[in-house]
Scaffold this motif. Structure first.
Motif, PDB file in Angstrom:
ATOM      1  N   GLU A  32      -3.827 -59.456 -31.125  1.00  0.00           N
ATOM      2  CA  GLU A  32      -4.279 -60.705 -31.810  1.00  0.00           C
ATOM      3  C   GLU A  32      -5.777 -60.888 -31.460  1.00  0.00           C
ATOM      4  O   GLU A  32      -5.891 -60.738 -30.284  1.00  0.00           O
ATOM      5  CB  GLU A  32      -3.448 -61.533 -32.251  1.00  0.00           C
ATOM      6  N   ALA A  33      -6.538 -61.572 -32.453  1.00  0.00           N
ATOM      7  CA  ALA A  33      -7.802 -61.956 -32.174  1.00  0.00           C
ATOM      8  C   ALA A  33      -7.810 -62.806 -30.770  1.00  0.00           C
ATOM      9  O   ALA A  33      -6.759 -63.439 -30.817  1.00  0.00           O
ATOM     10  CB  ALA A  33      -8.515 -62.910 -33.360  1.00  0.00           C
ATOM     11  N   GLY A  34      -8.770 -62.803 -30.029  1.00  0.00           N
ATOM     12  CA  GLY A  34      -9.050 -63.761 -28.494  1.00  0.00           C
ATOM     13  C   GLY A  34      -8.522 -63.151 -27.511  1.00  0.00           C
ATOM     14  O   GLY A  34      -8.744 -63.415 -26.615  1.00  0.00           O
ATOM     15  N   GLN A  35      -7.861 -62.014 -27.501  1.00  0.00           N
ATOM     16  CA  GLN A  35      -7.315 -61.234 -26.355  1.00  0.00           C
ATOM     17  C   GLN A  35      -8.386 -60.673 -25.688  1.00  0.00           C
ATOM     18  O   GLN A  35      -9.282 -60.072 -26.262  1.00  0.00           O
ATOM     19  CB  GLN A  35      -6.182 -60.142 -26.727  1.00  0.00           C
ATOM     20  N   ARG A  36      -8.416 -60.659 -24.549  1.00  0.00           N
ATOM     21  CA  ARG A  36      -9.412 -59.932 -23.648  1.00  0.00           C
ATOM     22  C   ARG A  36      -8.985 -58.525 -23.320  1.00  0.00           C
ATOM     23  O   ARG A  36      -7.896 -58.429 -22.591  1.00  0.00           O
ATOM     24  CB  ARG A  36      -9.579 -60.641 -22.286  1.00  0.00           C
ATOM     25  N   VAL A  37      -9.780 -57.615 -23.473  1.00  0.00           N
ATOM     26  CA  VAL A  37      -9.256 -56.136 -23.141  1.00  0.00           C
ATOM     27  C   VAL A  37     -10.225 -55.394 -22.421  1.00  0.00           C
ATOM     28  O   VAL A  37     -11.620 -56.045 -22.456  1.00  0.00           O
ATOM     29  CB  VAL A  37      -8.959 -55.428 -24.373  1.00  0.00           C
ATOM     30  N   VAL A  38      -9.911 -54.387 -21.400  1.00  0.00           N
ATOM     31  CA  VAL A  38     -10.941 -53.727 -20.937  1.00  0.00           C
ATOM     32  C   VAL A  38     -10.807 -52.337 -21.536  1.00  0.00           C
ATOM     33  O   VAL A  38      -9.611 -51.941 -21.317  1.00  0.00           O
ATOM     34  CB  VAL A  38     -10.617 -53.965 -19.503  1.00  0.00           C
ATOM     35  N   LEU A  39     -11.808 -51.661 -21.598  1.00  0.00           N
ATOM     36  CA  LEU A  39     -11.734 -50.150 -21.794  1.00  0.00           C
ATOM     37  C   LEU A  39     -12.087 -49.293 -20.546  1.00  0.00           C
ATOM     38  O   LEU A  39     -12.927 -49.724 -19.759  1.00  0.00           O
ATOM     39  CB  LEU A  39     -12.694 -49.694 -22.937  1.00  0.00           C
ATOM     40  N   ARG A  40     -11.401 -48.320 -20.326  1.00  0.00           N
ATOM     41  CA  ARG A  40     -11.631 -47.606 -18.944  1.00  0.00           C
ATOM     42  C   ARG A  40     -11.770 -45.930 -19.448  1.00  0.00           C
ATOM     43  O   ARG A  40     -11.137 -45.663 -20.590  1.00  0.00           O
ATOM     44  CB  ARG A  40     -10.629 -47.602 -17.813  1.00  0.00           C
ATOM     45  N   SER A  41     -12.591 -45.070 -18.897  1.00  0.00           N
ATOM     46  CA  SER A  41     -12.237 -43.774 -18.905  1.00  0.00           C
ATOM     47  C   SER A  41     -12.777 -43.052 -17.886  1.00  0.00           C
ATOM     48  O   SER A  41     -13.666 -43.599 -17.054  1.00  0.00           O
ATOM     49  CB  SER A  41     -13.649 -43.634 -20.247  1.00  0.00           C
ATOM     50  N   GLY A  42     -11.756 -42.041 -17.469  1.00  0.00           N
ATOM     51  CA  GLY A  42     -12.130 -41.205 -16.208  1.00  0.00           C
ATOM     52  C   GLY A  42     -11.862 -42.368 -15.229  1.00  0.00           C
ATOM     53  O   GLY A  42     -12.840 -41.969 -13.860  1.00  0.00           O
ATOM     54  N   GLY A  43     -11.279 -43.251 -15.172  1.00  0.00           N
ATOM     55  CA  GLY A  43     -11.010 -44.106 -13.855  1.00  0.00           C
ATOM     56  C   GLY A  43     -11.943 -44.971 -13.846  1.00  0.00           C
ATOM     57  O   GLY A  43     -12.199 -45.683 -12.769  1.00  0.00           O
ATOM     58  N   GLN A  44     -13.203 -45.126 -14.600  1.00  0.00           N
ATOM     59  CA  GLN A  44     -14.320 -46.141 -14.583  1.00  0.00           C
ATOM     60  C   GLN A  44     -13.891 -47.056 -15.567  1.00  0.00           C
ATOM     61  O   GLN A  44     -13.504 -46.751 -16.637  1.00  0.00           O
ATOM     62  CB  GLN A  44     -15.423 -45.501 -14.806  1.00  0.00           C
ATOM     63  N   THR A  45     -14.723 -48.175 -15.270  1.00  0.00           N
ATOM     64  CA  THR A  45     -14.660 -49.253 -16.467  1.00  0.00           C
ATOM     65  C   THR A  45     -15.945 -49.151 -17.469  1.00  0.00           C
ATOM     66  O   THR A  45     -16.990 -48.867 -16.838  1.00  0.00           O
ATOM     67  CB  THR A  45     -14.631 -50.951 -16.100  1.00  0.00           C
ATOM     68  N   VAL A  46     -15.653 -48.975 -18.568  1.00  0.00           N
ATOM     69  CA  VAL A  46     -16.684 -48.604 -19.482  1.00  0.00           C
ATOM     70  C   VAL A  46     -17.136 -49.667 -20.449  1.00  0.00           C
ATOM     71  O   VAL A  46     -18.293 -49.925 -21.146  1.00  0.00           O
ATOM     72  CB  VAL A  46     -16.589 -47.331 -20.415  1.00  0.00           C
ATOM     73  N   ALA A  47     -16.230 -50.503 -20.625  1.00  0.00           N
ATOM     74  CA  ALA A  47     -16.606 -51.953 -21.620  1.00  0.00           C
ATOM     75  C   ALA A  47     -15.332 -52.971 -21.476  1.00  0.00           C
ATOM     76  O   ALA A  47     -14.453 -52.556 -21.039  1.00  0.00           O
ATOM     77  CB  ALA A  47     -16.584 -51.460 -22.946  1.00  0.00           C
ATOM     78  N   ALA A  48     -15.651 -54.157 -21.781  1.00  0.00           N
ATOM     79  CA  ALA A  48     -14.655 -55.113 -21.619  1.00  0.00           C
ATOM     80  C   ALA A  48     -15.228 -56.156 -22.752  1.00  0.00           C
ATOM     81  O   ALA A  48     -16.370 -56.485 -23.005  1.00  0.00           O
ATOM     82  CB  ALA A  48     -14.870 -56.035 -20.254  1.00  0.00           C
ATOM     83  N   GLY A  49     -14.078 -56.998 -23.172  1.00  0.00           N
ATOM     84  CA  GLY A  49     -14.651 -57.821 -24.248  1.00  0.00           C
ATOM     85  C   GLY A  49     -13.391 -58.408 -24.837  1.00  0.00           C
ATOM     86  O   GLY A  49     -12.332 -58.230 -24.454  1.00  0.00           O
ATOM     87  N   LEU A  50     -13.529 -59.025 -26.066  1.00  0.00           N
ATOM     88  CA  LEU A  50     -12.578 -60.052 -26.652  1.00  0.00           C
ATOM     89  C   LEU A  50     -12.108 -59.210 -28.207  1.00  0.00           C
ATOM     90  O   LEU A  50     -13.049 -58.759 -28.818  1.00  0.00           O
ATOM     91  CB  LEU A  50     -13.308 -61.228 -27.089  1.00  0.00           C
ATOM     92  N   LEU A  51     -11.050 -59.157 -28.530  1.00  0.00           N
ATOM     93  CA  LEU A  51     -10.606 -58.873 -29.713  1.00  0.00           C
ATOM     94  C   LEU A  51     -11.147 -59.659 -30.887  1.00  0.00           C
ATOM     95  O   LEU A  51     -10.958 -61.088 -30.670  1.00  0.00           O
ATOM     96  CB  LEU A  51      -9.012 -58.444 -29.919  1.00  0.00           C
ATOM     97  N   GLU A  52     -11.530 -59.143 -31.938  1.00  0.00           N
ATOM     98  CA  GLU A  52     -12.109 -60.003 -33.070  1.00  0.00           C
ATOM     99  C   GLU A  52     -10.971 -60.050 -34.201  1.00  0.00           C
ATOM    100  O   GLU A  52      -9.905 -59.262 -34.176  1.00  0.00           O
ATOM    101  CB  GLU A  52     -13.153 -59.542 -33.635  1.00  0.00           C
TER     102      GLU A  52
END
Ligand code: GDP
Length: 440
Positions: A420-440
């Motif tokens: 749901e909106a407002g959750q904080r998520v992190v995107l990783r790829s190949g063991g590296q963090t590539v992005a982080a942010g909030l669900l809209e």
């Protein structure tokens, strides 16, 4: 009937006292709970400061510190002893000595605190992101000594600040550390405060949510006790602990529907399905019906522990253990969300988020992390690049997102997860963090 014939649903429901939990909370003299992360450039003094804080609050005793100091002497690094209070897994630490202490929780007269990640570990950034995704606030440690502040600004200070802000942390306490090394120069403190508050507001922190405390983590000045150094007498503001205590669980989160992320599931004497985690929003009490997502199964609250003590109810911000009834263990996993059955969190396999990029982003495979939940997915579309501070669209449908920029991206998941909106998520790829942010 034979025991094996009894169904889970045949058991009597746990009794509810039908409390008005919000008013119980408001009139309770219970300690509030708050969780925070500690960030800052390497060697800024994060571990030393937290170690000293735990010593002064008597979470660890002088004997433990002396023991660590002896051990540190054998490798010629006496100053490491305080840092080791926190950093039990340090690589520099000589092998064979284990001191078993719970180092990430401490209490003051008013508040039970949880330090969400022990700084200094190797895999620091992923730890910090996981911590920031649950933090009520952050402590940013700055090394005030000559040259170190300037190199810290070019180093991790800005990166960490941006990261925690993009994970939704809005209150930040800046510990301007090692002031003993600059003879408690007020001029130096003021200079650092002006520069840091400048970049923190550019990062999206509001001035009223930023505080500065001049400290010496090594000697313990202005952590719990006010500095007794005459050169430090110009500072009459709150100590670090007084600043930590100012954190208030926000009233809006209490009135929202219940959301609790499951961080552990285990079997206890009280229940074959015992879960622990932090209540992100809303409240609950003994006897309540709950819904577990994504399984969509119902359960009842048999009993509650708040900060390890039995309780009748719990509210947002508290770390709890719930003994559940009327549910089979196969329906509850780490990373699940326990919610209000009347206002459940929806399940989805696609979401839009406002992401701070740490690496180049384009349509690509990613692992989505939300607290302890991991799910495989793919960046499906990039509708827009956004201004870092205002969030306004600066470019539509870019082909690629550059590191350190903010974009709106659409991610598709391989399975349905509670979102749901407002959750904080992190995107990783190949063991590296590539992005982080909030669900809209
Ligand atoms: P971290 O990497 O941020 O966790 O930093 P550490 O806690 O390991 O500290 C790095 C170094 O700075 C160690 O040698 C500490 O003894 C030293 N240090 C930390 N705080 C202070 C302080 O307040 N004053 C002085 N003089 N040295 C400090």
């Amino acid at each position: 009937a034979e025991v094996k014939d009894l169904k889970i649903s045949d058991a009597p429901l746990p009794k509810s006292r039908n409390l008005d939990v919000i008013s119980e909370f408001q009139k309770s003299k219970n300690k509030k709970s708050a969780s925070f992360v500690v960030v800052g450039h390497v060697d800024a003094g994060k571990s030393t400061m937290m170690g000293r804080l735990l010593l002064e609050l008597k979470v660890v005793d002088q004997r433990t510190v002396d023991k660590l100091r002896k051990e540190a002497e054998t490798i010629g690094k006496t100053s490491f002893a305080l840092a080791w209070v926190l950093d039990q897994r340090s690589e520099e630490r000589s092998r064979g000595v284990t001191i078993d202490i719970a180092t990430n929780r401490f209490e003051t007269d008013t508040t039970a605190f949880t330090i969400l990640d022990a700084p200094g570990h190797r895999d620091f950034i992923p730890n910090m992101i996981a911590g920031a995704s649950q933090a009520d606030f952050a402590v940013l440690v700055i090394d005030a000594s000559i040259g170190a502040f300037e190199s810290g600004l070019k180093g991790q200070t800005k990166e960490h600040s941006l990261l925690i802000r993009s994970m939704g942390v809005s209150r930040i306490i800046v510990a301007v550390n090692k002031l003993d090394m600059v003879a408690w120069s007020q001029e130096r403190f003021d200079e650092i405060r002006d520069q840091v508050s400048g970049f923190l507001s550019a990062t999206g922190f509001q001035q009223k949510s930023i505080s500065f405390v001049p400290v010496s983590g090594l000697h313990g000045d202005n952590l719990v006790q006010r500095s007794t150094d005459p050169a430090a007498s110009w500072y009459t503001g709150p100590t670090l602990v007084e600043e930590l205590e100012k954190s208030e669980p926000n009233a809006r989160a209490l009135a929202k529907p219940l959301r609790m992320t499951v961080s552990e599931v285990y079997r206890t004497m009280q229940s074959p399905v015992t879960v622990s985690g932090r209540i992100d929003a809303g409240s609950l009490q003994t006897g309540d019906a709950l819904l577990v997502q994504p399984s969509g199964e119902k359960a009842y609250v048999k009993s509650v522990l708040v900060d390890e003590a039995p309780a009748d109810w719990a509210v947002a911000g508290q770390n709890v253990v719930l003994h559940l009834s009327h549910i089979d263990p196969i329906h509850v996993k780490v990373g699940d969300i326990i919610c209000d059955p009347a206002k459940p969190i929806p399940r989805a396999d696609i979401f839009t988020m406002k992401a701070l990029a740490f690496d180049f982003l384009m349509p690509m495979q990613v692992d989505v992390h939300r607290g302890r939940l991991h799910a495989a997915g793919r960046i499906e579309a990039i509708p827009a690049l956004l201004d870092k501070v205002s969030g306004a669209v600066t470019k539509k449908k870019p082909k690629i997102v550059k590191p350190a920029t903010v974009a709106r991206i659409v991610v598709r998941l391989e399975a349905q997860v509670p979102l749901e909106a407002g959750q904080r998520v992190v995107l990783r790829s190949g063991g590296q963090t590539v992005a982080a942010g909030l669900l809209e």
